[in-house]
Design an enzyme around this catalytic site. Structure first.
Site, PDB file in Angstrom:
ATOM      1  N   GLN A  58      -4.916  -4.916  -6.930  1.00  0.00           N
ATOM      2  CA  GLN A  58      -4.792  -5.944  -7.966  1.00  0.00           C
ATOM      3  C   GLN A  58      -5.773  -5.659  -9.099  1.00  0.00           C
ATOM      4  OE1 GLN A  58      -4.750  -9.172  -4.514  1.00  0.00           O
ATOM      5  NE2 GLN A  58      -4.785 -10.201  -6.482  1.00  0.00           N
ATOM      6  N   PHE A 113      -2.004 -11.159  -2.707  1.00  0.00           N
ATOM      7  CA  PHE A 113      -2.468 -12.492  -2.303  1.00  0.00           C
ATOM      8  C   PHE A 113      -3.984 -12.600  -2.293  1.00  0.00           C
ATOM      9  CE2 PHE A 113       1.668 -11.774  -0.172  1.00  0.00           C
ATOM     10  CZ  PHE A 113       2.409 -12.687  -0.904  1.00  0.00           C
ATOM     11  N   GLU A 143      -7.758  -7.729  -4.409  1.00  0.00           N
ATOM     12  CA  GLU A 143      -8.562  -7.939  -5.621  1.00  0.00           C
ATOM     13  C   GLU A 143      -9.784  -7.032  -5.566  1.00  0.00           C
ATOM     14  OE1 GLU A 143      -9.447 -12.041  -6.735  1.00  0.00           O
ATOM     15  OE2 GLU A 143     -11.086 -11.386  -8.033  1.00  0.00           O
ATOM     16  N   ARG A 198     -15.860 -21.546  -6.049  1.00  0.00           N
ATOM     17  CA  ARG A 198     -14.604 -22.272  -6.260  1.00  0.00           C
ATOM     18  C   ARG A 198     -14.431 -23.374  -5.197  1.00  0.00           C
ATOM     19  NH1 ARG A 198      -9.918 -22.109  -9.566  1.00  0.00           N
ATOM     20  NH2 ARG A 198     -10.314 -20.171 -10.650  1.00  0.00           N
ATOM     21  N   ARG A 255      -5.295 -16.376  -2.084  1.00  0.00           N
ATOM     22  CA  ARG A 255      -4.587 -17.442  -2.818  1.00  0.00           C
ATOM     23  C   ARG A 255      -5.290 -18.811  -2.746  1.00  0.00           C
ATOM     24  NH1 ARG A 255       1.954 -17.329  -2.369  1.00  0.00           N
ATOM     25  NH2 ARG A 255       2.423 -18.036  -4.472  1.00  0.00           N
ATOM     26  N   PHE A 279      -8.600 -19.000  -3.435  1.00  0.00           N
ATOM     27  CA  PHE A 279      -9.953 -18.495  -3.668  1.00  0.00           C
ATOM     28  C   PHE A 279     -11.037 -19.512  -3.288  1.00  0.00           C
ATOM     29  CE2 PHE A 279     -13.204 -16.361  -6.424  1.00  0.00           C
ATOM     30  CZ  PHE A 279     -12.925 -15.050  -6.121  1.00  0.00           C
ATOM     31  N   THR A 326     -13.638 -18.221 -12.580  1.00  0.00           N
ATOM     32  CA  THR A 326     -14.852 -19.035 -12.673  1.00  0.00           C
ATOM     33  C   THR A 326     -15.998 -18.216 -13.261  1.00  0.00           C
ATOM     34  OG1 THR A 326     -15.306 -18.481 -10.382  1.00  0.00           O
ATOM     35  CG2 THR A 326     -14.202 -20.571 -10.796  1.00  0.00           C
ATOM     36  N   ALA A 332      -6.668 -15.164  -9.929  1.00  0.00           N
ATOM     37  CA  ALA A 332      -7.015 -16.475 -10.478  1.00  0.00           C
ATOM     38  C   ALA A 332      -5.805 -17.148 -11.141  1.00  0.00           C
ATOM     39  CB  ALA A 332      -8.192 -16.369 -11.450  1.00  0.00           C
ATOM     40  N   GLU A 341      -1.317 -19.791  -7.616  1.00  0.00           N
ATOM     41  CA  GLU A 341      -2.074 -20.310  -6.469  1.00  0.00           C
ATOM     42  C   GLU A 341      -1.871 -21.796  -6.162  1.00  0.00           C
ATOM     43  OE1 GLU A 341      -5.556 -18.482  -8.408  1.00  0.00           O
ATOM     44  OE2 GLU A 341      -6.254 -18.115  -6.370  1.00  0.00           O
TER      45      GLU A 341
HETATM   46  N1  MTE Z   1       3.172 -13.908  -5.329  1.00  0.00           N
HETATM   47  C1  MTE Z   1       3.616 -12.779  -4.736  1.00  0.00           C
HETATM   48  N2  MTE Z   1       4.937 -12.591  -4.601  1.00  0.00           N
HETATM   49  N3  MTE Z   1       2.759 -11.834  -4.267  1.00  0.00           N
HETATM   50  C2  MTE Z   1       1.394 -11.988  -4.360  1.00  0.00           C
HETATM   51  O1  MTE Z   1       0.639 -11.125  -3.928  1.00  0.00           O
HETATM   52  N4  MTE Z   1      -0.465 -13.434  -5.126  1.00  0.00           N
HETATM   53  C3  MTE Z   1      -0.873 -14.805  -5.435  1.00  0.00           C
HETATM   54  C4  MTE Z   1       0.060 -15.428  -6.472  1.00  0.00           C
HETATM   55  N5  MTE Z   1       1.429 -15.242  -6.088  1.00  0.00           N
HETATM   56  C5  MTE Z   1       0.894 -13.181  -4.980  1.00  0.00           C
HETATM   57  C6  MTE Z   1       1.855 -14.116  -5.472  1.00  0.00           C
HETATM   58  C7  MTE Z   1      -2.236 -14.879  -5.948  1.00  0.00           C
HETATM   59  S1  MTE Z   1      -3.502 -14.909  -4.845  1.00  0.00           S
HETATM   60  C8  MTE Z   1      -2.500 -14.959  -7.269  1.00  0.00           C
HETATM   61  S2  MTE Z   1      -4.079 -15.125  -7.846  1.00  0.00           S
HETATM   62  C9  MTE Z   1      -1.443 -14.901  -8.274  1.00  0.00           C
HETATM   63  O2  MTE Z   1      -0.145 -14.761  -7.703  1.00  0.00           O
HETATM   64  C10 MTE Z   1      -1.714 -13.708  -9.193  1.00  0.00           C
HETATM   65  O3  MTE Z   1      -0.727 -13.537 -10.139  1.00  0.00           O
HETATM   66  P1  MTE Z   1      -0.642 -14.436 -11.474  1.00  0.00           P
HETATM   67  O4  MTE Z   1      -2.015 -14.489 -12.016  1.00  0.00           O
HETATM   68  O5  MTE Z   1       0.299 -13.675 -12.293  1.00  0.00           O
HETATM   69  O6  MTE Z   1      -0.148 -15.771 -11.050  1.00  0.00           O
HETATM   70  N1  HPA Z   2     -10.368 -16.405  -8.899  1.00  0.00           N
HETATM   71  C1  HPA Z   2     -10.065 -15.176  -8.474  1.00  0.00           C
HETATM   72  N2  HPA Z   2     -10.888 -14.170  -8.557  1.00  0.00           N
HETATM   73  C2  HPA Z   2     -12.081 -14.388  -9.096  1.00  0.00           C
HETATM   74  C3  HPA Z   2     -12.447 -15.634  -9.566  1.00  0.00           C
HETATM   75  C4  HPA Z   2     -11.554 -16.692  -9.464  1.00  0.00           C
HETATM   76  O1  HPA Z   2     -11.840 -17.810  -9.864  1.00  0.00           O
HETATM   77  N3  HPA Z   2     -13.695 -15.556 -10.049  1.00  0.00           N
HETATM   78  C5  HPA Z   2     -14.071 -14.287  -9.864  1.00  0.00           C
HETATM   79  N4  HPA Z   2     -13.087 -13.565  -9.287  1.00  0.00           N
HETATM   80 MO1  MOS Z   3      -5.655 -14.537  -6.132  1.00  0.00          MO
HETATM   81  S1  MOS Z   3      -6.799 -15.147  -4.543  1.00  0.00           S
HETATM   82  O1  MOS Z   3      -6.946 -15.022  -7.283  1.00  0.00           O
HETATM   83  O2  MOS Z   3      -5.752 -12.872  -6.036  1.00  0.00           O
END
Ligand code: MTE
Ligand code: HPA
Ligand code: MOS
Length: 754
Positions: A191, A222, A226, A304, A336, A338, A433, A502, A707
């Protein structure tokens, strides 16, 4: 609009790490790991492994050409153990061989003796022993101490909440390839391409410009990728740096499950005080976070937890403290939500404990305390709240009273089947954050045939971010979506990216794309004006059916002609734009600031039916009013909500991470770790968009959705708890998630063995 990926997904043409064609001479990596949770290496003999036919090299920590360090926030995590091992699964040696099976055999030939030390697996014990990763963090609002005396009711309790395995479909992995001049290209299932680049640079001792990281897409992250994709990329790149050969490591499911960290388990103590009108006057909470053996992202996750410890409620007096406890488990990491969901679980536990004693439903307490616009969060930010509107629209849409009556009626008529109902409001802050992470860049090119190519820092992981970014460009240029291509995420095209996390990826990278497209469009306007014979300088251009419209009037110019003309006039058809979220800041020395650009709200209700003979349960429905803002892609957002809800339900019900007292993971396969299948999913998920015309800072007013919906899953725990109470009102309420069927069965009959 559908995801731009679906055709290739369905046809199996989408590219993941394992779809990258292998280069001749590729070596396959595998790590030899510690089988002791805490100890000192007293013997390490790699000679037999090294001498096995087909083994090219066996590397240990002293072979590292740069620094043996992959800690993201704190430098406390060696890539390979030197003397001390801190968890079972910690890499000790890296085998590079001609095939995966030879690498596997070679690992078995490594002779390693470890003198075991005492291990810690419980965060409360770690806390007692002073094993903290960072100094504890605190949020204080008002004054709880002086408020207790004015409370009519005070309740205290303890809540425990377990971890969660990410179980992305694609396991962790990387493929490093040598590039001329000693450079290295790394394909990584990450990620965070820049995080990988940084870790590789550190471990190899190279500069970041010599390392190119490329990600086409990943098969889910998920949060698990990261930070925790870094190790595998660093190991492969180290192998390439030393041998000059391509090195690939794609973890088996078994390796991935036992070596990588999970969602953080927490244990917490709480004290909550009410006036005689159900208003919460004071809340004190202490969190013990099980961080595992190294910091990884735990300090940020811990923060968080504090940010979300009052969920969607306004509480005037809050004293929240969180301890980042070091244990001998694999370092736990982002997942997801965090840390937010864990913080929210505890306040919901406090409400659930209080409700029967206050002769009301938890939903009465929830409703009485919803945060409203202008109220302050414990961290100093003023709420722009949709908590009450989402609750109101939820009540308008779903007849909560009737649902409760039906449940009561059912429970009266049935002895061995009991239903339970629980309402779950949510509130989730959008932005990293860590303020500096709220920035992104986008590189947009229009080619001379009029087609558009875009690179951003966003990583597609199934959440549909590439589709949303393509939609932004299509919207600005008024082009059909098939004129837009989104390229792989690559550190040579877009540098210094924040991880896709995030829930902010589409906001950040979408806004950068919007800025780049608008800058190009501004230049194109001038070109149109120069050829369309108009003096109007503030005109708007639009493309409809391939023709350029100027101020809604059709010109005879086609999009292709416009682009050719611009090129002829030597106007730049490319733009690199930078976006930084405005107005976000936070001062940790005061614990106050404005960390989030906005919040996402929503309200759900979950109904379950518990089989009180077997302890099994079914989820009858989850109904939600969710705050999308103005969704730019309802189909994708619906998928995110459904997926988030089911993942949250899994965490609250069947998924039970189990380490034994020696720190060995016992739930180490899908036979011992149960994720929800189609039968465990709710029979019905009903999602209604919150209607609001308020402005927000999201991309095209479409609020982040990745999330927040996971937290609707929390309601399942309390719905099950309510069903258990109707079967056996004498059992003490227990706050220890997840509620596996085994635990439900024990709880139904008042067992103390929980
Ligand atoms: N959806 C799918 N299909 N696969 C993933 O790995 N990760 C989740 C969410 N939805 C995820 C997902 C998490 S932890 C986050 S932070 C966000 O997607 C990241 O993507 P976005 O910032 O585009 O929402
Ligand atoms: N979300 C996800 N990843 C992060 C964050 C957060 O708020 N802060 C630092 N890394
Ligand atoms: Mo999502 S836990 O911020 O990759």
């Amino acid at each position: 609009m559908r995801s731009i990926d679906i055709h290739d997904h369905v046809k199996g043409r989408s590219i993941y790490l394992d779809d990258i064609p292998l280069i001749q001479g590729t070596l396959f990596a595998r790590v030899f790991t510690s089988n002791v949770a805490h100890g000192r290496i007293i013997k390490l003999d790699i000679s037999k492994a090294r001498d096995l036919e087909g083994v090219h090299k066996v590397l240990i920590s002293s072979d590292i050409t740069g620094i043996n360090q992959i800690g993201g926030i704190i430098d406390d995590e060696p890539l390979m153990a030197e003397n001390i091992v801190d968890f079972i699964g910690m890499p000790i040696a890296l085998v590079l061989a001609d095939s995966e099976s030879i690498a596997r055999k070679a690992c078995k030939l490594i002779d390693c003796k470890i003198e075991a030390f005492e291990e810690i697996t419980d965060p409360r014990i770690a806390y007692e022993k002073g094993a903290l990763i960072i100094p504890s963090k605190k949020f204080i609002l008002g004054d709880t101490e002086s408020t207790w005396s004015s409370c009519s009711h005070i309740f205290e309790g303890k809540a425990d909440i377990n971890g969660q395995e990410h179980l992305y479909i694609e396991t962790q992995g990387a493929y490093a390839q040598p590039v001329e001049g000693g450079k290295i290209k790394v394909y990584s299932s990450t990620q965070g391409p820049t995080a990988v680049q940084r870790a590789v640079a550190k471990v190899t001792g190279m500069e970041m410009h010599s390392i190119e990281v490329d990600v086409t897409r990943i098969g889910g992250g998920f949060g698990g990728k990261e930070d925790q994709a870094n190790a595998w990329a660093a190991l492969c790149a180290l192998g390439t740096h030393i041998t000059g050969r391509p090195v690939k490591y794609s973890l088996s499911r078994e390796e991935d499950i036992y070596m990588t960290g999970k969602r953080h388990p927490y244990s917490a103590d709480f004290k909550i005080g009410f006036d005689n009108k159900l208003k919460i006057l004071a809340y004190e909470v202490t969190f013990f976070q099980n961080a595992g053996a190294a910091a990884d992202l735990s300090p940020a996750v811990l923060e968080r937890t504090l940010f979300h410890c009052t969920n969607a409620y306004f509480i005037p007096n809050v004293n929240a403290i969180a301890h980042c406890c070091k244990t001998n488990l694999p370092p736990n990491t982002a997942f997801r939500g965090f840390g937010g969901p864990q913080g929210m679980f505890v306040i919901e536990c406090a409400i659930a404990i209080a409700a029967p004693k206050l002769n009301c439903k938890a939903s009465d307490i929830q409703k009485a305390n919803l945060i409203t616009t202008g109220d302050v969060f414990p961290y100093g930010q003023l709420a722009e709240s949709e908590a009450e509107t989402s609750w109101q629209q939820f009540e308008d849409r779903f007849d909560l009273k009737k649902m409760q009556q039906d449940v009561d009626q059912f429970n009266k008529e049935n002895i061995h089947l009991k239903k339970g109902l629980a309402v779950q409001p949510i509130c989730f802050g959008i932005s990293f954050t860590k303020t500096l992470m709220n920035q992104a860049r986008s590189l947009v090119h229009i080619y001379t045939d009029g087609s558009v190519g875009i690179t951003t820092g966003a990583v597609e992981m199934g959440q549909g971010v590439n589709t949303k970014i393509a939609q932004v460009a299509a919207h600005i240029f008024s082009l059909p979506i098939d004129k837009i291509r989104i390229y792989s995420t690559n550190t040579t095209r877009i540098a210094n990216t924040s991880p896709s996390a995030a829930s902010a990826t589409a906001d950040l990278n979408g806004k950068a794309t919007l800025m780049a497209c608008e800058a190009i469009k501004e230049r194109l306007k001038k070109v149109v004006i120069s050829i369309a014979d108009t003096k109007e300088q503030n005109s708007d251009i639009e493309i409809r059916d391939g023709l350029v419209f100027l101020d809604s009037l059709e010109t005879k110019i086609t999009w292709q002609e416009l682009i050719s003309k611009a090129f002829e006039q030597r106007v730049s058809l490319s733009e690199h734009a930078h976006y930084a979220t405005p107005d976000v800041h936070f001062d940790w020395s005061k614990g106050k600031g404005h960390p989030f650009s906005y919040h996402v709200y929503g309200t759900s209700v979950t109904q379950v039916t518990v089989d009180c003979i077997r302890g099994n349960y079914e989820i009858d429905f989850v109904k939600v009013v969710h705050d999308y803002g103005q969704s730019m892609n309802p189909m994708i957002d619906l998928g995110q909500i459904e997926g988030g809800i089911v993942q949250g339900i899994g965490w609250m019900t069947c998924e039970d991470v189990f380490y034994d007292e020696k720190g060995k993971l016992r739930s180490n396969a899908l036979s011992t770790y149960k994720i929800p299948d189609i039968y465990a999913a709710p029979k019905e998920i009903d999602i209604i968009p919150l209607i609001t015309d308020k402005e927000n800072l999201a991309i095209l007013q479409s609020k982040a959705v990745g999330e927040p919906p996971l937290m609707y899953g929390l309601g399942t725990y309390f719905a099950i708890e309510n069903a258990i109470q109707s079967f056996n009102p004498t059992v003490p309420r227990r706050m220890n998630a997840p509620y596996t069927p085994e635990k439900v069965l024990l709880a139904l009959y008042g067992s103390k063995d929980l």
